[in-house]
Scaffold this active site. Structure first.
Site, PDB file in Angstrom:
ATOM      1  N   ASP A   1      -0.352   5.062   1.011  1.00 38.60           N
ATOM      2  CA  ASP A   1      -0.610   6.023   2.079  1.00 38.60           C
ATOM      3  C   ASP A   1      -0.476   5.395   3.457  1.00 38.60           C
ATOM      4  OD1 ASP A   1      -1.238   8.254   0.407  1.00 38.60           O
ATOM      5  OD2 ASP A   1      -3.166   7.331  -0.023  1.00 38.60           O
TER       6      ASP A   1
ATOM      7  N   ASP B   1       0.842  -1.179   0.000  1.00 44.49           N
ATOM      8  CA  ASP B   1       0.000   0.000   0.000  1.00 44.49           C
ATOM      9  C   ASP B   1       0.890   1.246   0.000  1.00 44.49           C
ATOM     10  OD1 ASP B   1      -2.365   1.645   0.586  1.00 44.49           O
ATOM     11  OD2 ASP B   1      -1.563   1.754   2.617  1.00 44.49           O
TER      12      ASP B   1
END
Length: 296
Positions: A96, A94
């Site tokens: 963020d 991922d």
């Protein structure tokens, strides 16, 4: 097949002998035997120690052991008996709050005075309280309508920083020939720049609609949610002629769980409780590059 586990302690400083004794005592309470495999040693800037656990652990037992490790300033990972580190071919992560230090959409909103409203939706989504990620993203992006596209560059230059160990993780993974995939519910403006900076083989994210130099408050095309993240990971595995159990995954929020479930090692990086509970490893102290210790 044996259902034993390997416990891996990871720390920034030498792992104390007291942790070994505390884990032994807790295992006795559970009726489980654990045996130290190797003496703690350094690898790059980290320290690690491994134990063999005689059987699989229930989720609450894992939480308790992680709490014990945390009391000794140490992170803990659980590797299944079927995991083969030399067969890992894909790293998917991922963006963020995992690869980078911010939630990009929150920081875009900061420049418009709407950060509080956007952050409230972001936090509820990552905790799993808002189940529909697509609807959550649409609601947040709509609040950005009319914002100058120049703000995106300002966020990248002024607020976005890779999390500790990011560059070392990518360098190490690429050196080992892993297919590195950045898959994000965030935005392509940022993933493309990070691909150039860090060397990901592939990135997937959402595209903000920009007309006349301003955000319209809409996203172009299909939204990358948890299911899409998992689908991109599975496609990468097909490309590398391997299965999902030959991948290592990293995330921090509930929409990362679909891709993390069933991977060879799932790592929760400074993550929400719902993610830490389900992940094989929880990194709250060590940097991202400590993941390389698990596939050494």
């Amino acid at each position: 097949m044996s259902n034993h586990l390997t416990l891996v302690a990871l720390a920034n400083t030498a792992i104390p002998a007291e942790l070994h004794m505390a884990l032994i005592e807790h295992a006795k309470v559970l009726g489980i035997a654990i045996t130290k495999e190797v003496v703690g040693h350094t690898h790059s800037k980290y320290f690690t120690t491994r134990w063999t656990c005689s059987q699989a652990l229930l989720p609450e037992a894992r939480v308790a052991m992680r709490d014990i490790a945390a009391a000794h300033d140490t992170d803990l990972a659980f590797l299944s008996s079927g995991f083969k580190s030399d067969e890992v071919k894909v790293l998917a992560m991922d963006m963020d709050s995992t690869l980078i230090n911010i939630e990009c959409i929150d920081e875009i909103a900061y420049f418009t005075g709407k950060k509080a409203a956007v952050s409230e939706i972001t936090e509820a989504t990552m905790r799993g309280e808002i189940k529909d990620f697509k609807e959550s993203l649409r609601r947040r992006v709509a609040l950005l309508a009319g914002v100058s596209a120049d703000v995106l560059d300002s966020v990248y230059k002024e607020r976005l920083r890779p999390n500790p160990g990011a560059a070392q993780l990518l360098a190490g993974a690429n050196a080992q020939g892993l297919y590195t995939l950045l898959v994000s519910g965030g935005f392509t403006f940022f993933t493309h720049k990070l691909q150039q900076e860090l060397g990901f083989k592939q990135t997937q994210a959402n595209t903000l609609e920009i007309i006349n130099g301003k955000l319209t408050g809409k996203v172009i095309g299909d939204i990358v949610d948890g299911a899409a993240k998992n689908a991109y990971l599975e496609q990468a595995c097909v490309l590398m002629n391997c299965h999902k159990e030959n991948s290592i995954t990293m995330g921090d929020g509930s929409n990362d769980l679909p891709m993390m479930q069933g991977s060879g090692i799932s790592i929760a990086y400074r993550a929400k409780p719902i993610v830490k509970e389900k992940a094989d490893a929880a990194f709250d102290r060590v940097g991202l590059d400590a993941a390389l210790l698990l596939i050494d």
